[in-house]
Write a protein that holds these residues in place. Structure first.
Motif: not given
Lengths: 189, 189
Positions: B152-153, B155-156, B159-160, B163
DNA sequence: CGAGTAAACTAACACTTGTTAGTTTGTTTG
DNA sequence: CAAACAAACTAACAAGTGTTAGTTTACTCG
Protein backbone atom coordinates in the motif's frame (compact mmCIF):
# COMPACT_ATOMS: atom_id res chain seq x y z
CA UNK A 1 -22.05 -22.59 -18.75
CA UNK A 2 -21.06 -19.87 -21.12
CA UNK A 3 -18.32 -20.79 -23.54
CA UNK A 4 -15.83 -18.21 -24.65
CA UNK A 5 -15.93 -17.16 -28.29
CA UNK A 6 -12.72 -17.18 -30.28
CA UNK A 7 -12.81 -13.39 -30.28
CA UNK A 8 -13.06 -13.20 -26.51
CA UNK A 9 -10.21 -15.68 -26.24
CA UNK A 10 -8.00 -13.49 -28.43
CA UNK A 11 -8.81 -10.43 -26.36
CA UNK A 12 -8.07 -12.29 -23.16
CA UNK A 13 -4.71 -13.54 -24.42
CA UNK A 14 -3.91 -10.09 -25.79
CA UNK A 15 -4.59 -8.52 -22.40
CA UNK A 16 -2.20 -10.97 -20.83
CA UNK A 17 0.56 -10.08 -23.28
CA UNK A 18 -0.19 -6.37 -22.93
CA UNK A 19 0.30 -6.70 -19.20
CA UNK A 20 3.70 -8.31 -19.62
CA UNK A 21 5.18 -5.99 -22.23
CA UNK A 22 2.77 -3.16 -22.87
CA UNK A 23 0.55 -2.55 -25.89
CA UNK A 24 3.23 -1.11 -28.17
CA UNK A 25 5.73 -3.88 -27.58
CA UNK A 26 3.28 -6.68 -28.39
CA UNK A 27 3.05 -7.44 -32.11
CA UNK A 28 0.20 -9.15 -33.86
CA UNK A 29 2.65 -11.96 -34.59
CA UNK A 30 3.35 -12.30 -30.86
CA UNK A 31 -0.36 -12.51 -30.23
CA UNK A 32 -0.87 -15.02 -33.02
CA UNK A 33 1.93 -17.21 -31.69
CA UNK A 34 0.38 -17.16 -28.24
CA UNK A 35 -2.88 -18.28 -29.85
CA UNK A 36 -1.12 -20.97 -31.87
CA UNK A 37 -2.15 -19.52 -35.23
CA UNK A 38 -0.78 -17.16 -37.88
CA UNK A 39 -1.09 -13.39 -37.58
CA UNK A 40 -3.41 -13.04 -40.55
CA UNK A 41 -5.85 -15.49 -39.01
CA UNK A 42 -6.48 -13.13 -36.12
CA UNK A 43 -8.35 -10.87 -38.51
CA UNK A 44 -11.09 -13.44 -38.96
CA UNK A 45 -12.08 -12.54 -35.41
CA UNK A 46 -11.01 -8.99 -34.67
CA UNK A 47 -10.89 -5.75 -36.63
CA UNK A 48 -7.57 -4.34 -35.56
CA UNK A 49 -5.00 -4.21 -32.79
CA UNK A 50 -6.39 -0.88 -31.73
CA UNK A 51 -9.85 -2.40 -31.48
CA UNK A 52 -8.58 -4.97 -29.00
CA UNK A 53 -7.21 -2.22 -26.78
CA UNK A 54 -10.48 -0.29 -27.02
CA UNK A 55 -12.47 -3.29 -25.93
CA UNK A 56 -10.19 -4.11 -23.02
CA UNK A 57 -10.02 -0.59 -21.63
CA UNK A 58 -13.44 0.85 -22.26
CA UNK A 59 -15.36 -2.10 -20.84
CA UNK A 60 -13.33 -1.89 -17.65
CA UNK A 61 -13.62 1.86 -17.39
CA UNK A 62 -17.38 1.63 -17.74
CA UNK A 63 -17.49 -1.02 -15.07
CA UNK A 64 -15.80 1.40 -12.67
CA UNK A 65 -18.12 4.20 -13.69
CA UNK A 66 -21.15 2.08 -12.99
CA UNK A 67 -19.82 0.92 -9.63
CA UNK A 68 -19.02 4.45 -8.57
CA UNK A 69 -22.47 5.67 -9.56
CA UNK A 70 -24.10 3.14 -7.25
CA UNK A 71 -21.76 3.98 -4.39
CA UNK A 72 -21.87 7.75 -4.63
CA UNK A 73 -25.66 7.92 -4.79
CA UNK A 74 -26.19 5.60 -1.84
CA UNK A 75 -27.06 6.74 1.68
CA UNK A 76 -24.00 5.23 3.30
CA UNK A 77 -21.62 7.16 5.48
CA UNK A 78 -18.45 8.40 3.87
CA UNK A 79 -16.35 5.69 5.47
CA UNK A 80 -18.83 3.06 4.28
CA UNK A 81 -18.59 4.45 0.78
CA UNK A 82 -14.81 4.27 0.90
CA UNK A 83 -14.95 0.65 1.94
CA UNK A 84 -17.25 -0.08 -0.98
CA UNK A 85 -14.85 1.64 -3.36
CA UNK A 86 -12.04 -0.52 -2.06
CA UNK A 87 -14.22 -3.57 -2.55
CA UNK A 88 -15.03 -2.46 -6.11
CA UNK A 89 -11.34 -2.22 -6.99
CA UNK A 90 -10.47 -5.53 -5.36
CA UNK A 91 -13.29 -7.26 -7.21
CA UNK A 92 -12.60 -5.90 -10.65
CA UNK A 93 -8.82 -6.24 -10.29
CA UNK A 94 -9.07 -9.86 -9.23
CA UNK A 95 -11.50 -10.72 -12.00
CA UNK A 96 -9.42 -9.06 -14.69
CA UNK A 97 -5.88 -8.29 -13.61
CA UNK A 98 -4.62 -8.42 -17.16
CA UNK A 99 -7.06 -5.84 -18.43
CA UNK A 100 -6.30 -3.57 -15.50
CA UNK A 101 -2.71 -3.34 -16.68
CA UNK A 102 -3.86 -1.90 -20.01
CA UNK A 103 -6.27 0.44 -18.29
CA UNK A 104 -3.48 1.81 -16.15
CA UNK A 105 -0.55 1.80 -18.54
CA UNK A 106 -1.81 1.88 -22.10
CA UNK A 107 -4.76 4.24 -22.13
CA UNK A 108 -2.58 6.84 -23.87
CA UNK A 109 -2.39 4.55 -26.88
CA UNK A 110 -6.13 4.73 -27.39
CA UNK A 111 -6.94 6.66 -30.53
CA UNK A 112 -10.63 7.34 -31.19
CA UNK A 113 -11.65 6.52 -27.61
CA UNK A 114 -9.01 8.35 -25.65
CA UNK A 115 -11.13 11.42 -24.99
CA UNK A 116 -14.02 9.29 -23.84
CA UNK A 117 -11.76 7.31 -21.54
CA UNK A 118 -10.36 10.47 -19.98
CA UNK A 119 -13.83 11.78 -19.33
CA UNK A 120 -14.80 8.57 -17.54
CA UNK A 121 -11.67 8.74 -15.43
CA UNK A 122 -12.11 12.39 -14.60
CA UNK A 123 -15.75 11.85 -13.59
CA UNK A 124 -14.69 8.96 -11.40
CA UNK A 125 -12.07 11.02 -9.64
CA UNK A 126 -14.49 13.89 -9.09
CA UNK A 127 -17.00 11.57 -7.45
CA UNK A 128 -14.22 10.16 -5.31
CA UNK A 129 -13.09 13.59 -4.20
CA UNK A 130 -16.64 14.65 -3.41
CA UNK A 131 -17.01 11.68 -1.09
CA UNK A 132 -13.83 12.70 0.75
CA UNK A 133 -14.90 16.35 0.99
CA UNK A 134 -18.27 15.34 2.37
CA UNK A 135 -16.48 13.15 4.88
CA UNK A 136 -14.37 16.08 6.03
CA UNK A 137 -17.43 18.32 6.42
CA UNK A 138 -19.25 15.61 8.35
CA UNK A 139 -16.24 15.24 10.62
CA UNK A 140 -15.75 11.60 9.69
CA UNK A 141 -12.39 12.21 8.08
CA UNK A 142 -9.31 14.12 9.12
CA UNK A 143 -9.03 17.57 7.59
CA UNK A 144 -6.09 17.01 5.22
CA UNK A 145 -5.92 17.92 1.55
CA UNK A 146 -8.51 15.77 -0.27
CA UNK A 147 -6.27 15.74 -3.33
CA UNK A 148 -3.45 14.07 -1.47
CA UNK A 149 -5.76 11.62 0.26
CA UNK A 150 -7.40 10.61 -2.99
CA UNK A 151 -4.07 10.30 -4.72
CA UNK A 152 -2.74 8.08 -1.98
CA UNK A 153 -5.73 5.77 -1.81
CA UNK A 154 -6.42 5.63 -5.51
CA UNK A 155 -2.88 4.81 -6.56
CA UNK A 156 -2.84 1.94 -4.10
CA UNK A 157 -6.11 0.65 -5.50
CA UNK A 158 -4.96 1.12 -9.07
CA UNK A 159 -1.93 -1.05 -8.45
CA UNK A 160 -3.88 -3.99 -7.07
CA UNK A 161 -3.72 -5.70 -10.45
CA UNK A 162 0.01 -6.24 -9.98
CA UNK A 163 -0.32 -7.50 -6.53
CA UNK A 164 -3.40 -9.69 -6.36
CA UNK A 165 -2.19 -12.43 -8.74
CA UNK A 166 0.97 -12.87 -6.64
CA UNK A 167 -0.93 -13.53 -3.44
CA UNK A 168 -3.45 -16.22 -4.21
CA UNK A 169 -3.40 -17.46 -0.64
CA UNK A 170 -5.09 -14.27 0.53
CA UNK A 171 -8.87 -14.33 0.19
CA UNK A 172 -10.44 -11.32 -1.46
CA UNK A 173 -12.55 -10.57 1.58
CA UNK A 174 -9.53 -10.67 3.84
CA UNK A 175 -7.62 -8.42 1.47
CA UNK A 176 -10.48 -5.95 1.31
CA UNK A 177 -10.65 -5.80 5.09
CA UNK A 178 -6.93 -5.42 5.63
CA UNK A 179 -6.74 -2.74 2.97
CA UNK A 180 -9.68 -0.85 4.43
CA UNK A 181 -8.01 -0.87 7.79
CA UNK A 182 -4.65 0.31 6.49
CA UNK A 183 -5.98 2.94 4.13
CA UNK A 184 -8.50 4.36 6.58
CA UNK A 185 -6.96 3.90 10.01
CA UNK A 186 -3.32 3.96 8.94
CA UNK A 187 -0.61 1.70 10.22
CA UNK A 188 0.12 3.62 13.37
CA UNK A 189 -0.58 1.98 16.71
CA UNK B 1 27.55 26.19 -13.07
CA UNK B 2 27.56 22.76 -14.63
CA UNK B 3 26.47 22.67 -18.24
CA UNK B 4 24.64 19.69 -19.60
CA UNK B 5 26.43 17.64 -22.24
CA UNK B 6 24.64 16.85 -25.46
CA UNK B 7 24.40 13.23 -24.35
CA UNK B 8 22.73 14.16 -21.07
CA UNK B 9 20.35 16.38 -22.97
CA UNK B 10 19.32 13.52 -25.24
CA UNK B 11 18.76 11.23 -22.27
CA UNK B 12 16.70 13.87 -20.52
CA UNK B 13 14.51 14.46 -23.57
CA UNK B 14 14.20 10.72 -24.11
CA UNK B 15 12.98 10.24 -20.56
CA UNK B 16 10.32 12.85 -21.13
CA UNK B 17 9.09 11.10 -24.26
CA UNK B 18 9.26 7.70 -22.56
CA UNK B 19 7.03 9.05 -19.82
CA UNK B 20 4.41 10.20 -22.29
CA UNK B 21 4.22 7.15 -24.52
CA UNK B 22 6.42 4.42 -23.07
CA UNK B 23 9.78 3.16 -24.28
CA UNK B 24 8.47 0.94 -27.07
CA UNK B 25 6.23 3.57 -28.59
CA UNK B 26 8.97 6.19 -28.85
CA UNK B 27 11.08 5.87 -31.99
CA UNK B 28 14.54 7.21 -32.51
CA UNK B 29 13.00 9.53 -35.11
CA UNK B 30 10.59 10.87 -32.49
CA UNK B 31 13.51 11.51 -30.20
CA UNK B 32 15.53 13.16 -32.96
CA UNK B 33 12.63 15.43 -33.86
CA UNK B 34 12.28 16.49 -30.24
CA UNK B 35 15.99 17.32 -30.28
CA UNK B 36 15.68 19.18 -33.58
CA UNK B 37 18.10 16.91 -35.43
CA UNK B 38 18.02 13.78 -37.61
CA UNK B 39 17.84 10.29 -36.14
CA UNK B 40 21.27 9.27 -37.35
CA UNK B 41 22.83 12.24 -35.58
CA UNK B 42 21.77 10.86 -32.23
CA UNK B 43 24.36 8.15 -32.63
CA UNK B 44 27.17 10.67 -32.38
CA UNK B 45 26.22 10.91 -28.71
CA UNK B 46 24.63 7.66 -27.63
CA UNK B 47 25.25 3.99 -28.38
CA UNK B 48 21.72 2.70 -28.74
CA UNK B 49 18.13 3.19 -27.69
CA UNK B 50 18.55 0.40 -25.19
CA UNK B 51 21.55 2.20 -23.70
CA UNK B 52 19.43 5.26 -23.01
CA UNK B 53 16.94 3.16 -21.10
CA UNK B 54 19.72 1.50 -19.12
CA UNK B 55 21.16 4.83 -18.08
CA UNK B 56 17.80 6.26 -17.04
CA UNK B 57 16.69 3.28 -15.01
CA UNK B 58 19.87 2.00 -13.40
CA UNK B 59 21.05 5.37 -12.13
CA UNK B 60 17.68 5.91 -10.47
CA UNK B 61 17.51 2.42 -9.03
CA UNK B 62 20.96 2.83 -7.52
CA UNK B 63 19.94 6.14 -6.03
CA UNK B 64 17.12 4.37 -4.22
CA UNK B 65 19.41 1.57 -3.10
CA UNK B 66 21.85 4.03 -1.63
CA UNK B 67 19.14 6.01 0.13
CA UNK B 68 17.63 2.86 1.59
CA UNK B 69 21.00 1.67 2.86
CA UNK B 70 21.47 4.86 4.85
CA UNK B 71 17.97 4.70 6.27
CA UNK B 72 17.89 1.03 7.19
CA UNK B 73 21.23 1.11 8.98
CA UNK B 74 20.42 4.20 11.01
CA UNK B 75 19.35 4.17 14.66
CA UNK B 76 15.99 5.83 14.05
CA UNK B 77 12.72 4.41 15.23
CA UNK B 78 10.68 2.54 12.67
CA UNK B 79 8.28 5.43 12.21
CA UNK B 80 11.19 7.79 11.69
CA UNK B 81 12.62 5.47 9.10
CA UNK B 82 9.31 5.38 7.26
CA UNK B 83 9.20 9.14 7.16
CA UNK B 84 12.68 9.20 5.69
CA UNK B 85 11.65 6.69 3.04
CA UNK B 86 8.74 8.92 2.12
CA UNK B 87 11.13 11.85 1.91
CA UNK B 88 13.48 9.85 -0.29
CA UNK B 89 10.72 9.09 -2.76
CA UNK B 90 9.41 12.64 -2.78
CA UNK B 91 12.89 14.01 -3.41
CA UNK B 92 13.88 11.66 -6.19
CA UNK B 93 10.47 11.82 -7.86
CA UNK B 94 10.45 15.59 -7.89
CA UNK B 95 13.98 15.82 -9.21
CA UNK B 96 13.39 13.32 -11.98
CA UNK B 97 9.73 12.60 -12.61
CA UNK B 98 10.42 11.62 -16.21
CA UNK B 99 12.95 8.99 -15.31
CA UNK B 100 10.66 7.59 -12.63
CA UNK B 101 8.14 6.76 -15.32
CA UNK B 102 10.66 4.54 -17.08
CA UNK B 103 11.72 2.97 -13.80
CA UNK B 104 8.13 2.05 -13.04
CA UNK B 105 6.78 1.16 -16.45
CA UNK B 106 9.61 0.18 -18.74
CA UNK B 107 12.00 -1.88 -16.65
CA UNK B 108 10.77 -5.01 -18.42
CA UNK B 109 12.29 -3.69 -21.63
CA UNK B 110 15.76 -3.74 -20.16
CA UNK B 111 17.86 -6.41 -21.78
CA UNK B 112 21.31 -6.98 -20.31
CA UNK B 113 20.51 -5.08 -17.09
CA UNK B 114 17.09 -6.49 -16.27
CA UNK B 115 18.38 -9.07 -13.81
CA UNK B 116 20.48 -6.49 -12.04
CA UNK B 117 17.55 -4.10 -11.82
CA UNK B 118 15.32 -6.79 -10.36
CA UNK B 119 17.89 -7.59 -7.72
CA UNK B 120 18.10 -3.96 -6.68
CA UNK B 121 14.33 -3.76 -6.45
CA UNK B 122 14.02 -6.96 -4.53
CA UNK B 123 16.71 -5.90 -2.04
CA UNK B 124 14.94 -2.59 -1.58
CA UNK B 125 11.65 -4.27 -0.85
CA UNK B 126 13.24 -6.65 1.61
CA UNK B 127 14.78 -3.79 3.54
CA UNK B 128 11.43 -2.04 3.54
CA UNK B 129 9.63 -5.10 4.85
CA UNK B 130 12.22 -5.63 7.56
CA UNK B 131 11.62 -2.09 8.81
CA UNK B 132 7.91 -2.79 9.03
CA UNK B 133 8.42 -6.13 10.78
CA UNK B 134 10.74 -4.52 13.31
CA UNK B 135 8.11 -1.86 13.87
CA UNK B 136 5.49 -4.49 14.59
CA UNK B 137 7.77 -6.30 17.05
CA UNK B 138 8.60 -3.02 18.77
CA UNK B 139 4.90 -2.23 19.05
CA UNK B 140 5.21 0.93 17.01
CA UNK B 141 3.07 -0.35 14.20
CA UNK B 142 -0.26 -2.13 14.10
CA UNK B 143 -0.01 -5.87 13.67
CA UNK B 144 -1.35 -6.23 10.12
CA UNK B 145 0.24 -8.15 7.26
CA UNK B 146 3.56 -6.43 6.45
CA UNK B 147 3.12 -7.43 2.82
CA UNK B 148 -0.09 -5.52 2.48
CA UNK B 149 1.23 -2.53 4.35
CA UNK B 150 4.32 -2.35 2.21
CA UNK B 151 2.33 -2.79 -0.96
CA UNK B 152 0.00 0.00 0.00
CA UNK B 153 2.68 2.49 0.97
CA UNK B 154 5.12 1.62 -1.77
CA UNK B 155 2.62 1.84 -4.62
CA UNK B 156 1.61 5.27 -3.43
CA UNK B 157 5.23 6.37 -3.31
CA UNK B 158 5.96 4.82 -6.69
CA UNK B 159 3.19 6.84 -8.29
CA UNK B 160 4.45 10.18 -7.01
CA UNK B 161 6.10 10.87 -10.35
CA UNK B 162 2.67 11.22 -11.97
CA UNK B 163 1.31 13.42 -9.33
CA UNK B 164 4.08 15.79 -8.26
CA UNK B 165 4.43 17.65 -11.60
CA UNK B 166 0.69 18.42 -11.58
CA UNK B 167 0.82 20.11 -8.20
CA UNK B 168 3.55 22.68 -8.33
CA UNK B 169 1.83 24.86 -5.78
CA UNK B 170 2.48 22.25 -3.08
CA UNK B 171 5.92 22.51 -1.51
CA UNK B 172 7.89 19.30 -1.23
CA UNK B 173 8.15 19.60 2.51
CA UNK B 174 4.42 20.10 2.86
CA UNK B 175 3.78 17.12 0.60
CA UNK B 176 6.15 14.94 2.59
CA UNK B 177 4.42 15.89 5.81
CA UNK B 178 0.90 15.37 4.53
CA UNK B 179 1.84 12.05 3.00
CA UNK B 180 3.52 10.89 6.19
CA UNK B 181 0.41 11.73 8.14
CA UNK B 182 -1.95 9.97 5.73
CA UNK B 183 0.17 6.90 5.19
CA UNK B 184 1.01 6.42 8.85
CA UNK B 185 -1.97 7.70 10.79
CA UNK B 186 -4.59 7.08 8.12
CA UNK B 187 -7.41 9.39 7.19
CA UNK B 188 -9.76 8.38 9.96
CA UNK B 189 -10.66 10.95 12.59
C1' DC C 1 -24.52 -36.08 -50.08
C1' DG C 2 -24.07 -31.09 -50.67
C1' DA C 3 -24.23 -26.39 -49.00
C1' DG C 4 -22.77 -23.37 -45.69
C1' DT C 5 -19.67 -21.71 -42.53
C1' DA C 6 -15.98 -20.96 -39.03
C1' DA C 7 -11.34 -20.62 -38.91
C1' DA C 8 -7.20 -21.58 -40.45
C1' DC C 9 -3.64 -20.84 -44.23
C1' DT C 10 0.05 -18.49 -47.83
C1' DA C 11 1.66 -14.52 -49.98
C1' DA C 12 2.18 -10.06 -50.25
C1' DC C 13 1.73 -4.91 -49.44
C1' DA C 14 3.42 -0.40 -47.95
C1' DC C 15 5.49 1.51 -44.21
C1' DT C 16 8.32 1.96 -40.03
C1' DT C 17 12.00 0.34 -37.12
C1' DG C 18 16.98 0.81 -35.10
C1' DT C 19 21.22 1.38 -36.82
C1' DT C 20 25.57 2.00 -39.89
C1' DA C 21 28.69 4.20 -43.24
C1' DG C 22 30.53 7.90 -45.08
C1' DT C 23 30.49 12.89 -45.61
C1' DT C 24 29.98 17.89 -44.65
C1' DT C 25 29.88 21.90 -41.67
C1' DG C 26 31.43 25.08 -38.36
C1' DT C 27 34.03 26.11 -34.38
C1' DT C 28 38.14 25.75 -31.42
C1' DT C 29 43.04 25.54 -30.74
C1' DG C 30 48.17 24.95 -31.50
C1' DC D 1 46.53 29.24 -41.38
C1' DA D 2 46.19 24.33 -40.47
C1' DA D 3 44.79 20.65 -37.74
C1' DA D 4 41.45 18.67 -34.84
C1' DC D 5 37.13 17.86 -33.38
C1' DA D 6 32.21 17.97 -32.20
C1' DA D 7 28.05 17.46 -34.26
C1' DA D 8 25.30 17.69 -37.83
C1' DC D 9 23.98 15.65 -42.47
C1' DT D 10 22.33 12.12 -46.60
C1' DA D 11 21.60 7.58 -47.99
C1' DA D 12 20.84 3.18 -47.18
C1' DC D 13 20.25 -1.48 -44.85
C1' DA D 14 17.81 -5.55 -43.08
C1' DA D 15 14.31 -6.70 -40.25
C1' DG D 16 9.91 -6.10 -38.44
C1' DT D 17 5.18 -3.69 -38.49
C1' DG D 18 -0.16 -3.96 -39.07
C1' DT D 19 -3.10 -5.39 -42.39
C1' DT D 20 -5.41 -7.22 -46.85
C1' DA D 21 -6.63 -10.56 -50.46
C1' DG D 22 -7.57 -14.78 -51.80
C1' DT D 23 -7.55 -19.72 -50.80
C1' DT D 24 -7.93 -24.11 -48.29
C1' DT D 25 -9.53 -27.09 -44.62
C1' DA D 26 -12.75 -29.34 -41.77
C1' DC D 27 -16.85 -29.58 -39.39
C1' DT D 28 -22.18 -28.89 -39.04
C1' DC D 29 -26.72 -29.53 -40.54
C1' DG D 30 -30.80 -29.81 -43.80
Amino acid sequence: MKTETRQQEIIRVAAKLFKEKGYSAVTMRDLAKAMGIKAASLYNHINSKQDILNTIIISLAEEFTEGMKQISTSNDTCIEKLKKIIQLHVNISSKNSYGMASLNNDWMHLETQRTYYKKLRSDYENDFKTILEDGIKAGEIVNAKPDVMMFSILTTLRSLYIWIPKKEDLSLEELTNTLSQILIKGINK
